[in-house]
Write a protein that holds these residues in place. Structure first.
Motif: not given
Length: 512
Positions: A75-76, A135, A374, A395
């Motif tokens: 997610a990060n 990612n 994103n 998040s």
């Protein structure tokens, strides 16, 4: 009978783990090196936050074998989960190399930050393998973030390549594979493609590099729907016998080149290149290049206040289902909402409704921009006192805040359930996307321009010029301080995606 598809799951924590542990969630290993020694096929290795380096017990290079997936925080983009180190690897193609990770066969690396601090060091080496990189963040490597060679056929998806000493990504040998939706920023070279490599490079953003993409030798990449902007020297440099596929009549390139000092496209070869359907400044095209336009398509919307049309782009829609909420039937924003639904960027509530005319909350807005754009983290994620980690949008708020789209209040709160103003949405999109400012006089098109605060006039003008602002039913009424409805936010987010070249504009015919 043994179930051969049983997945082994191991856990690693460099802060609290111990390599004499069992590798379970409650008894994690300390090092990834230890976990890799006991892997079976298939195995998932979960990495907890921390730095994985020689001091924590890692032995480099780390080799991720076939059937192994190493997972951090997708997610990060792996922020806070850092693999840093270097070791010698004997490459069959390039001799001894200093690398951090070698990915073998179909290995996967998801949600990790990788850095190689050694001079001429490579973060990830891929040789005649077909792994998945998704990612991750590749940063501060002594040479490049990722190097592929041999018959490599990787899937390099949704990663960030930032501030590597020589290059973000190098593809050499007979490399193929796909490079999609990545961000290449502040590298001397964003992507270098050489030898006989023929990868597909699509939907990436390359900005603030010296040169975005450089081709040499016999490289023949396919370039589609990339946003190549604001690189200090230029966009695409073609050397040797390289021949990029920049589109054809059935499949236009749809690449956007802009804001370069020296060139958008520089063909330094003796053979003519053909560019079909790309946005280029002809004065910044050098060498033998034939520029052919895309076939005409409708690109404007009745609800946009832009005086100029956005460049036509092919829709990047996936076969996600349409929303079936009856309240969308004949709604003025139905086309925008359904387009975002096809792109899997918005979803209905649990009861199947979308509630287009209800105000959008700050949490809902943060979730939408986090998914739609994103964003690359520009600042550390703030710690909002009223957004606990188990909050549904935690998040998303962290991603949107660190990416510059949203902020908190002076008391360190975010106030996630408060409605978001139309002006806040407009300023957020301009700031988050870092759109170049235009003259604030553009706001004179609005009959209520006197209600625009002085600090926001330039942002509103910029959004107006880029076609992001959507006013319904009266295009001349901005209503900046009114709470934005879910329909209005969907329309403006969609228009922002058009403005940065991520999708095509929607032509809407208003019934009289």
């Amino acid at each position: 009978m043994v179930n051969s598809t049983l997945v082994v799951t191991l856990y690693v924590n460099p802060m609290t783990g111990n390599d004499t542990n069992t590798g379970s969630r409650l008894s994690p290993f300390k090092s990834l090196t230890r976990a890799l020694k006991v892997t079976k096929i298939p195995t998932i290795i979960h990495l907890e936050s921390g730095t994985y380096n020689a001091s924590s017990g890692e032995v480099f290079p780390l080799i991720i074998p076939r059937g192994v997936t190493v997972v951090g925080n997708e997610a990060n983009k792996g922020v806070g989960i850092v693999i840093s180190g270097s070791g010698e690897y004997q490459s069959p193609s390039f001799g001894i190399q200093n690398i951090t990770l070698l990915l073998v066969d179909n290995a996967s690396l998801l949600g990790i930050t990788v850095t190689n601090p050694s001079a001429k060091g490579t973060g990830i080496w891929i040789e005649s393998a077909a792994p998945t990189l998704s990612n991750n963040t590749l940063s501060n490597c002594g040479r490049e973030g990722v190097f592929t060679t041999g018959t490599a056929k990787p899937a390099i998806l949704d990663n960030i390549f930032v501030q590597n000493t020589a290059c973000g990504l190098v593809m050499a040998g007979h490399s193929q594979g796909e490079v999609r939706r990545n961000v290449f920023q502040r590298n001397p070279l964003g992507i270098a493609i050489s030898d006989f490599a023929v990868p597909t490079i699509a939907n990436n953003k390359l900005s603030e590099n010296r040169t975005a993409i450089a081709l040499s030798r016999n490289a023949q990449p396919v370039l589609r729907q990339n946003l190549i902007i604001n690189n200090t020297q230029g966009g695409l440099l073609v050397n040797g016998n390289a021949v990029p596929d920049l589109g054809n009549s059935e499949d236009p390139g749809d690449n956007i080149f802009c804001d370069h000092r020296e060139f958008d496209l520089y063909n330094a070869t003796t053979q003519k290149l053909v560019s079909v359907g790309n946005q280029l400044d002809s004065s910044l095209v050098k060498g033998l290049v034939e520029l052919l336009p895309i076939n005409p398509v409708a690109v404007n919307t009745s609800y946009s206040n832009s005086s100029t049309e956005s460049p036509p782009q092919k829709p990047s829609l996936s076969p996600c289902p349409l929303l079936t909420s009856p309240e969308l039937n004949d709604h003025w924003a139905e086309a925008f909402i359904q387009a975002l639904a096809r792109m899997d960027l918005i979803h209905a509530f649990a009861d199947g409704s979308y509630q287009p005319d209800k105000p959008m909350t700050r949490a809902q807005y943060a979730a939408m921009v986090a998914i739609a754009f994103n964003p690359f983290p520009k600042i550390p994620s703030p710690d909002f006192t009223d957004v606990p980690k188990d909050f549904w949008a935690y998040s998303a708020i962290q991603i949107a805040a660190s990416g510059g789209f949203v902020g908190g209040f002076s008391d360190c709160t975010f106030r996630p359930d408060r409605g978001v103003q139309r002006l806040q949405v407009i300023v957020s999109l301009v700031n988050g996307l870092r759109l170049p400012a235009v003259d604030s006089g553009v706001v004179d098109v609005y009959s209520d321009r006197h209600t625009i605060p002085d600090y926001a006039r330039t942002a509103v003008a910029t959004a107006t010029q880029r076609g992001i602002v959507v006013n319904y039913p009266d295009p001349k009424v901005l209503a900046p301080l009114r709470l934005a409805t879910r329909a209005e936010v969907a329309a403006m987010v969609y228009q922002a995606l058009v403005a940065i070249g991520r999708t095509s504009a929607i032509k809407i015919i208003r019934n009289s």
